[in-house]
Design a protein around this motif. Structure first.
Motif, short mmCIF file in Angstrom:
data_model
loop_
_atom_site.label_atom_id
_atom_site.label_comp_id
_atom_site.label_asym_id
_atom_site.label_seq_id
_atom_site.Cartn_x
_atom_site.Cartn_y
_atom_site.Cartn_z
N UNK A 7 0.82 -1.21 0.00
CA UNK A 7 0.00 0.00 0.00
C UNK A 7 0.85 1.27 0.00
N UNK A 10 8.00 2.33 -1.65
CA UNK A 10 9.24 2.04 -0.92
C UNK A 10 9.81 3.27 -0.24
N UNK A 172 1.15 8.43 -16.87
CA UNK A 172 -0.21 8.73 -17.33
C UNK A 172 -1.23 8.76 -16.18
N UNK A 174 -1.65 6.88 -13.43
CA UNK A 174 -2.14 5.68 -12.76
C UNK A 174 -1.45 5.55 -11.40
N UNK A 175 -2.24 5.51 -10.32
CA UNK A 175 -1.58 5.38 -9.01
C UNK A 175 -0.93 4.01 -8.87
N UNK A 176 0.29 4.00 -8.32
CA UNK A 176 1.03 2.73 -8.23
C UNK A 176 0.84 2.06 -6.87
N UNK A 177 0.45 2.84 -5.87
CA UNK A 177 0.25 2.27 -4.52
C UNK A 177 -1.17 2.63 -4.08
N UNK A 178 -1.37 2.98 -2.79
CA UNK A 178 -2.72 3.30 -2.35
C UNK A 178 -3.30 4.40 -3.26
N UNK A 179 -4.49 4.17 -3.84
CA UNK A 179 -4.93 5.05 -4.94
C UNK A 179 -5.69 6.31 -4.55
N UNK A 180 -6.20 6.39 -3.33
CA UNK A 180 -7.09 7.52 -3.02
C UNK A 180 -6.32 8.77 -2.59
N UNK B 77 7.91 -4.41 -4.29
CA UNK B 77 7.40 -3.09 -3.90
C UNK B 77 7.77 -2.04 -4.93
N UNK B 124 -12.13 2.86 -7.51
CA UNK B 124 -11.14 3.60 -8.31
C UNK B 124 -11.21 3.22 -9.79
N UNK B 129 -13.43 8.55 -9.60
CA UNK B 129 -12.20 8.60 -8.80
C UNK B 129 -11.01 8.90 -9.70
N UNK B 130 -10.82 8.03 -10.69
CA UNK B 130 -9.72 8.27 -11.63
C UNK B 130 -10.31 8.42 -13.04
N UNK B 151 -7.28 3.76 -17.04
CA UNK B 151 -6.31 4.10 -16.00
C UNK B 151 -6.75 3.57 -14.63
N UNK B 155 -4.76 0.85 -12.47
CA UNK B 155 -4.28 1.17 -11.12
C UNK B 155 -4.76 0.15 -10.11
N UNK B 158 -2.86 -3.07 -10.59
CA UNK B 158 -1.48 -2.98 -10.10
C UNK B 158 -1.44 -3.16 -8.59
N UNK B 159 -2.35 -2.48 -7.87
CA UNK B 159 -2.32 -2.58 -6.40
C UNK B 159 -2.65 -4.01 -5.95
N UNK B 162 0.22 -6.28 -6.71
CA UNK B 162 1.37 -6.00 -5.83
C UNK B 162 1.13 -6.59 -4.44
N UNK B 163 -0.06 -6.36 -3.90
CA UNK B 163 -0.37 -6.89 -2.57
C UNK B 163 -0.30 -8.41 -2.61
#
Lengths: 326, 297
Positions: A7, A10, A172, A174-180, B77, B124, B129-130, B151, B155, B158-159, B162-163
């Protein structure tokens, strides 16, 4: 409350591990001084106790139940510094052995639940019980301490999650971790913790600690006189007043950016020009990137000030410690 | 029936379930806590079975395994695209297969956090949201439209990936390593010994305290006829927690005295000899390689 792996970026994880390192160090030294050789079994047992508390379902009005973290309960028995260590140990066991909370996010989780919570609760309790409190005020103080500590910790979690789209998004968007974004995370965490989890923590803390107060008060932590209190209060006032700086026009003397130097001198000295790009801070201009509106900008200013001053106090404190040792 | 046993009135009147809230029906805090304790004990005992199997991860020294896993988790990560993250999940699945860890055991540890993440990030995917390029338009009125954006979907994926990758890797380490070995492994990391000693001792005494909690809850449950009120229940639980706290402080004192009697002076000494074998080097080398690849991607 336990942030899982994946989330946080790094960078954020590294920052929180780095922030917790001096806290753990100071906590270990404080505990060593007060508990000496007894520290290992006592810390181990109190960590085990913290772990067991976190497992319990607490009955709450309405017939439902909820979990509490017990940060303030542990702080009121062991004192905030020992609580930092025992709660960190409990969180480590949870993350390592049971997958509650991540390994990479352990630093951040410890910051929220093992550092902010016991300290916030401890100070709130002490502030509310100044003078000679009766039984009711003490109960209320414990409830408020649990409630406020939980909500401050929740705010910290919301900020940690909410800054992720700002600091780590692909080109572009796109969120890579927690998105909000912050607006969503703060609202969601505030709503759930102000209305539900904060109440559980407050109620649980009040129930358990007031029982100890009634039966065996000697078990509770007795702080020595706290000469640092006025300093803390002054610091908080300063932090609140910092947005005043936004009203002042122009840059602080000697802190000119290139554009201002051009206006003042007509040119930028070569030496300065070379150095300028060397360090771009995490929060350029005491602001959090993406905070553009005036209200947000003030909030960003407060957060920056709080973090900056906290860091400076920490550095001074550590320097003092090393100085004394030498 | 009425002949032999006469049930007293107070026992018949167990308090009807309240129609407006859940008091008097469903599970109370006693049952929930007993369930939590039972599932905790099951969770503690289960990994031991996998740790004793003969597989790839079990054969690697726990210290090398922890270092390697930390590098792999760091790599996961840092990744920024879906195919690479999917590759990591495939890697975790392959490691589980060669370590004789069943998919169900791995999923049991991963599904809850994955489900939570899925529910959390589901909104999302939509444009509110996005915003982004529309993929599936749900409805469009005048200039207002609700659609799933590319997008947003990316996103979200990806999350979740990753998790899944990170939690699977941590779970693999835990499932393939016995508890004493976990603490032995952390000892070789730059963490003060006092913390490690306290950590191992903490784990041991969680069991002791859980046992006290379980017994007191069972005793209460055995004597419960009608559900207690919030005040009664809360008061009882506060007393039990106080009891556990007092026991833990007493035990800490006894343990300290026992340690002092055996010559403990406050300094923790350990017998750890770290001898890396060929396969341990290979494992760490592999993890570093993956990390370097992840930095490039």
């Amino acid at each position: 409350m336990h942030i899982p792996d994946g989330y946080l970026s790094p960078k954020t994880c590294a920052v929180f591990y780095a922030a917790m390192a001096p806290v753990w160090y100071v906590a270990a030294r404080k505990v060593q001084k007060t508990l000496q050789a007894k520290q290992i079994p006592l810390l181990a047992l109190s960590a085990a106790f913290s772990f067991v508390i976190m497992m319990f379902n607490i009955p709450i009005p309405g017939g439902t139940t909820g979990h509490m973290t017990g940060g303030v309960v542990v702080a009121s028995v062991l004192g905030p510094w020992a609580a930092v260590i025992s709660l960190s140990l409990a969180l480590t066991i949870q993350a390592l052995l049971f997958g509650d909370g991540g390994i990479t996010t352990l630093g951040a989780n410890c910051f929220n639940m093992a550092f902010i919570m016991p300290f916030a609760g401890y100070y709130v309790y002490n502030i509310v019980t100044t003078g000679s409190p009766g039984q009711r005020r003490r109960w209320a103080a414990l409830f408020i301490a649990g409630y406020v500590a939980m909500n401050i910790a929740a705010l910290a979690v919301a900020i940690e999650l909410g800054i992720q789209p700002i600091i780590a998004s692909s080109p572009d968007g796109i969120p890579l971790y927690a998105p909000y974004p912050l607006s969503v995370t703060i609202f969601a965490m505030a709503a759930s913790h102000l209305l539900f989890f904060g109440l559980i923590e407050g109620l649980g803390t009040a129930m358990i600690v007031s029982y100890i107060l009634k039966t065996n008060e000697a078990m509770l932590y007795k702080p020595a006189a706290n000469p640092l209190k006025p300093l803390w209060i002054a610091l908080i006032i300063l932090i609140i007043l910092t947005p005043l700086g936004l009203l002042a026009k122009g840059a602080a003397w000697g802190e000119w950016a290139s554009e201002e130097l051009i206006a003042l001198l007509g040119y930028v000295p070569e030496g300065l020009k070379g150095l300028e790009g060397l360090w771009s801070s995490i929060m350029p201009g005491y602001n959090i990137p993406g905070f553009n509106s005036p209200v947000k900008s003030a909030a960003g200013y407060i957060i920056s000030a709080a973090l900056g001053s906290g860091l400076i106090v920490l550095i001074i404190y550590l320097t003092g410690k090393i100085w004394k040792k030498g | 029936m009425e002949k032999g046993i006469k049930i007293p009135d107070w026992l018949k009147n167990t308090g009807a379930p309240c129609s407006c809230c859940s008091i008097g029906r469903g599970k109370g805090f006693l049952e929930k806590n007993l369930e939590a304790i039972a599932s905790f004990l099951k969770e503690v005992l289960e990994p031991e079975e996998f740790a004793n199997r003969r597989g790839l991860l079990q054969a690697i020294d726990p210290r090398a395994k922890l270092l390697g896993m930390t590098l792999l988790i760091t790599a996961a990560a840092m990744l920024k695209n879906m195919p690479a993250l999917a590759g990591f999940i495939a890697l975790a699945a392959a490691l589980a297969a060669v370590s004789k860890i069943t998919a169900s055991a791995l999923l049991k540890r991963v599904w809850l956090v994955l489900f939570f993440t899925f529910v959390l990030v589901l909104p999302t995917a939509f444009n509110f949201v996005i915003a982004g390029d529309p993929m599936v338009t749900l409805f469009s009125v005048n200039h207002h439209a609700l659609y799933i954006s590319r997008q947003g979907l990316e996103g979200m994926a990806i999350l979740i990936l990753r998790v899944a990758a990170m939690v699977s890797l941590v779970s693999l380490f835990m499932l393939s390593t016995s508890y004493p070995d976990v603490f032995r492994a952390i000892r070789s990391f730059p963490v003060p010994r006092i913390f490690i000693a306290a950590l191992a001792m903490c784990f041991r005494y969680i069991m002791v305290l859980i046992k006290i909690a379980e017994e007191s809850h069972l005793a209460r449950k055995a004597r419960t006829i009608k559900p207690s009120t919030v005040k009664e229940g809360g008061g009882w639980l506060a007393k039990r927690i106080w009891l556990i706290m007092e026991r833990s402080l007493e035990t800490a004192e006894s343990v300290y005295l026992a340690m002092t009697a055996r010559g403990f002076t406050g300094e923790v000494k350990t017998i750890t000899q770290f001898e890396m074998k060929g396969r341990d080097y290979a494992w760490i080398g592999f993890a570093i390689f993956v990390l370097l690849l992840a930095v490039q991607l």
